[in-house]
Design a protein around this motif. Structure first.
Motif, PDB file in Angstrom:
ATOM      1  N   TYR A   1       2.176   7.465   6.585  1.00 39.31           N
ATOM      2  CA  TYR A   1       2.765   6.730   7.557  1.00 39.31           C
ATOM      3  C   TYR A   1       2.153   6.943   8.905  1.00 39.31           C
ATOM      4  O   TYR A   1       2.113   5.844   9.770  1.00 39.31           O
ATOM      5  N   SER A   2       1.561   7.946   9.397  1.00 38.52           N
ATOM      6  CA  SER A   2       0.735   8.074  10.474  1.00 38.52           C
ATOM      7  C   SER A   2      -0.631   7.315  10.434  1.00 38.52           C
ATOM      8  O   SER A   2      -0.915   6.964  11.500  1.00 38.52           O
ATOM      9  N   PHE A   3      -1.122   7.368   9.375  1.00 37.20           N
ATOM     10  CA  PHE A   3      -2.352   6.390   9.431  1.00 37.20           C
ATOM     11  C   PHE A   3      -2.007   4.898   9.557  1.00 37.20           C
ATOM     12  O   PHE A   3      -2.876   4.336  10.188  1.00 37.20           O
ATOM     13  N   ILE A   4      -0.830   4.503   8.952  1.00 35.44           N
ATOM     14  CA  ILE A   4      -0.541   3.123   9.182  1.00 35.44           C
ATOM     15  C   ILE A   4      -0.065   2.833  10.426  1.00 35.44           C
ATOM     16  O   ILE A   4      -0.446   1.713  11.136  1.00 35.44           O
ATOM     17  N   PHE A   5       0.416   3.741  11.098  1.00 37.09           N
ATOM     18  CA  PHE A   5       0.803   3.491  12.511  1.00 37.09           C
ATOM     19  C   PHE A   5      -0.377   3.381  13.597  1.00 37.09           C
ATOM     20  O   PHE A   5      -0.504   2.550  14.470  1.00 37.09           O
TER      21      PHE A   5
ATOM     22  N   LEU B   1       0.710  -1.364  -0.074  1.00 37.82           N
ATOM     23  CA  LEU B   1       0.169  -0.020  -0.044  1.00 37.82           C
ATOM     24  C   LEU B   1       0.730   1.354  -0.026  1.00 37.82           C
ATOM     25  O   LEU B   1       0.450   2.147  -0.916  1.00 37.82           O
ATOM     26  N   VAL B   2       1.862   1.237   0.765  1.00 40.07           N
ATOM     27  CA  VAL B   2       2.790   2.512   1.057  1.00 40.07           C
ATOM     28  C   VAL B   2       3.484   2.734  -0.473  1.00 40.07           C
ATOM     29  O   VAL B   2       3.655   3.862  -0.942  1.00 40.07           O
ATOM     30  N   ILE B   3       3.921   1.709  -1.172  1.00 44.52           N
ATOM     31  CA  ILE B   3       4.842   1.881  -2.502  1.00 44.52           C
ATOM     32  C   ILE B   3       3.704   2.163  -3.501  1.00 44.52           C
ATOM     33  O   ILE B   3       3.878   3.145  -4.116  1.00 44.52           O
ATOM     34  N   GLY B   4       2.628   1.554  -3.278  1.00 42.40           N
ATOM     35  CA  GLY B   4       1.757   1.720  -4.580  1.00 42.40           C
ATOM     36  C   GLY B   4       1.098   3.218  -4.355  1.00 42.40           C
ATOM     37  O   GLY B   4       0.958   3.787  -5.516  1.00 42.40           O
ATOM     38  N   LEU B   5       1.080   3.552  -3.151  1.00 40.76           N
ATOM     39  CA  LEU B   5       0.255   4.896  -3.141  1.00 40.76           C
ATOM     40  C   LEU B   5       1.276   6.044  -3.456  1.00 40.76           C
ATOM     41  O   LEU B   5       0.997   7.120  -4.048  1.00 40.76           O
TER      42      LEU B   5
END
Length: 469
Positions: free
Chosen positions: A413-417, A325-329
């Motif tokens: 990154y905040s959302f995933i944390f 998700l991080v890489i794709g977005l």
């Protein structure tokens, strides 16, 4: 002519890939899929480190004390049984009847059983690995009623009252840190270990009870205290006709498990817990007394697991699962900027950004082994966001787009944390967040002119024809 035509077609294809939106999208997708390879290797690294952690934790727990399962005391009373056998007398050449006496045991559970347990937890650490162990003070009291041998038609003269003893069934004998003494009817009895050496519970058995202490004429009360070093869990079996269990602890993450739920529970002022269970003999499916053999009652145990909800490796593993998700977005943001602003971004630059995103996870794992997960996530996140933001400035030549990249990565990154820290609502919050992200992408991408692809080859062909002429 054929060589010249092939060269011309190659130039045309290269020019189309350079300017086509679809070609850029395909290349970005391929790079995203290729970066899943190092991401899977990082998952293998986490699994390897977690296995190592479990090995160290198991060793620490084993030296301190393992799980605790306890039930007792149980009144153990021997009784005589008689068996007739027919034997052949060689002297008289006749058959004779011979009676043999066998000693068997009857087991009786308490009428009332009250258990009060106070658990103090302690952190143990070796190298980069940490576990939580505890010391439990267990105070038990209750009473025995008069044993009933009438169910087996056993005569009173066949009951060997002077050989009656008490048994306490338990695990983790090496974690026992106090001398086991039980007070019965005002007299104190010491216990000795009877290790089974198999999967069954070990036993602590008292010396023979004095005749005046045996509850053969009236109810007898008892009490005893144990101090245990243990880990992972404490469980009890409700062998009393009425069983009351109270447990207090400073542990903030209890998991009450077993065949029976708590009667009540609350959080204490220090962040720990207090839990109570009350069980009647009608709530369980085993008898109050047994003859010949005492069955294994482990399946009826209940108590508390002292769990760590998410350790560093579990949280890192959950973070890696969002790597795609991080890489794709991130690639999608660069792709939208490139498409809307007509800024050219080379595939190699996409690759460098992707490798930087992968490096976030290696930093996270290595730093979290020496610090908390929050600090490791914060340090790794800031390092990667700053690196990609500065790199973006050299590519995009525009502070507006550069700040957009930095703020997008910070929000992601905040959302995933937040999702990683959640347990019950992780799926709900994650679904809502992805829905919002999809809405933003749909809103931004509405301005892209996808017809540009179909017209572009014709334009390029005419341009190349002019150049060749």
């Amino acid at each position: 002519m054929e060589i010249h035509q092939t060269e011309k077609n190659s130039k045309k294809l290269a020019a189309w890939f350079k300017s086509s939106i679809s070609a850029k999208f395909i290349i970005t997708g391929i790079l995203t899929l290729l970066l899943m390879i190092p991401l899977s290797l990082i998952q293998d690294l986490i699994a390897e480190r977690e296995v190592r952690q479990k090995s160290v934790v198991s060793e620490l727990n084993d030296k301190w004390g393992n799980e605790i399962l306890l039930y007792g005391p149980i009144l153990k009373v021997p009784y005589k049984t008689y068996q007739e056998t027919v034997v052949f007398n060689e002297t008289t050449q006749e058959t004779e009847k011979k009676q043999t006496t066998q000693l068997k045991y009857a087991y009786f559970f308490p009428k009332t059983l009250d258990i009060n347990t106070d658990v103090k937890t302690t952190a143990k650490k070796r190298n980069n690995f940490e576990t939580t162990v505890f010391t439990a003070d267990i105070a038990t009291s209750g009473s025995f009623e008069i044993p009933d041998f009438s169910l087996k038609s056993i005569a009173n003269e066949d009951i060997v009252w002077d050989k009656a003893t008490l048994e306490i069934k338990t695990t983790n004998l090496k974690g026992l840190k106090s001398e086991v003494k039980l007070n019965l009817n005002g007299n104190s009895y010491s216990f000795e270990t009877k290790a089974n050496g198999n999967s069954e519970l070990d036993a602590l058995e008292s010396s023979y009870l004095a005749l005046e202490d045996v509850p053969n004429t009236t109810t007898r009360s008892f009490d005893f205290k144990l101090t245990y070093n243990g880990s992972k869990s404490i469980r009890f079996v409700p062998i009393g006709k009425v069983t009351n269990v109270q447990m207090t602890s400073d542990w903030k993450h209890p998991k009450h498990t077993g065949s029976f739920i708590t009667q009540s529970k609350r959080t204490t002022e220090n962040g720990g817990f207090e839990a109570n269970w009350k069980l009647l003999h009608t709530n369980r499916s085993f008898s109050q007394q047994y003859f010949k053999v005492l069955p294994n009652l482990n399946q009826y145990a209940f108590g508390t697991d002292f769990i760590i909800p998410l350790n560093e490796y579990q949280q890192s593993e959950r973070a890696v699962k969002y790597g795609f998700l991080v890489i794709g977005l991130t690639f999608l943001v660069f792709f939208l900027i490139q498409t809307l602003s007509k800024i050219s971004i080379h595939p190699f630059q996409y690759l460098m950004i992707g490798i930087a995103l992968i490096m976030f996870y290696t930093l996270l794992i290595s730093i979290s082994e020496h610090s908390s997960f929050f600090k490791a996530y914060l340090i790794a996140g800031i390092a990667v966001i700053v690196m990609i933001t500065l790199y973006s400035k050299s590519i995009l030549k525009n502070w507006k787009f550069t700040l957009l990249i930095g703020s997008s990565l910070s929000a992601l990154y905040s959302f995933i944390f937040v999702i990683i820290q959640m347990e019950s609502y992780a799926l709900l919050v994650g679904s809502i967040g992805l829905f919002i992200i999809l809405g933003i992408v749909m809103y931004v991408s509405r301005k892209i002119d996808w017809d540009f692809d179909s017209a572009q080859p014709t334009h390029l062909e005419s341009q190349l024809t002019t150049e060749n002429s």
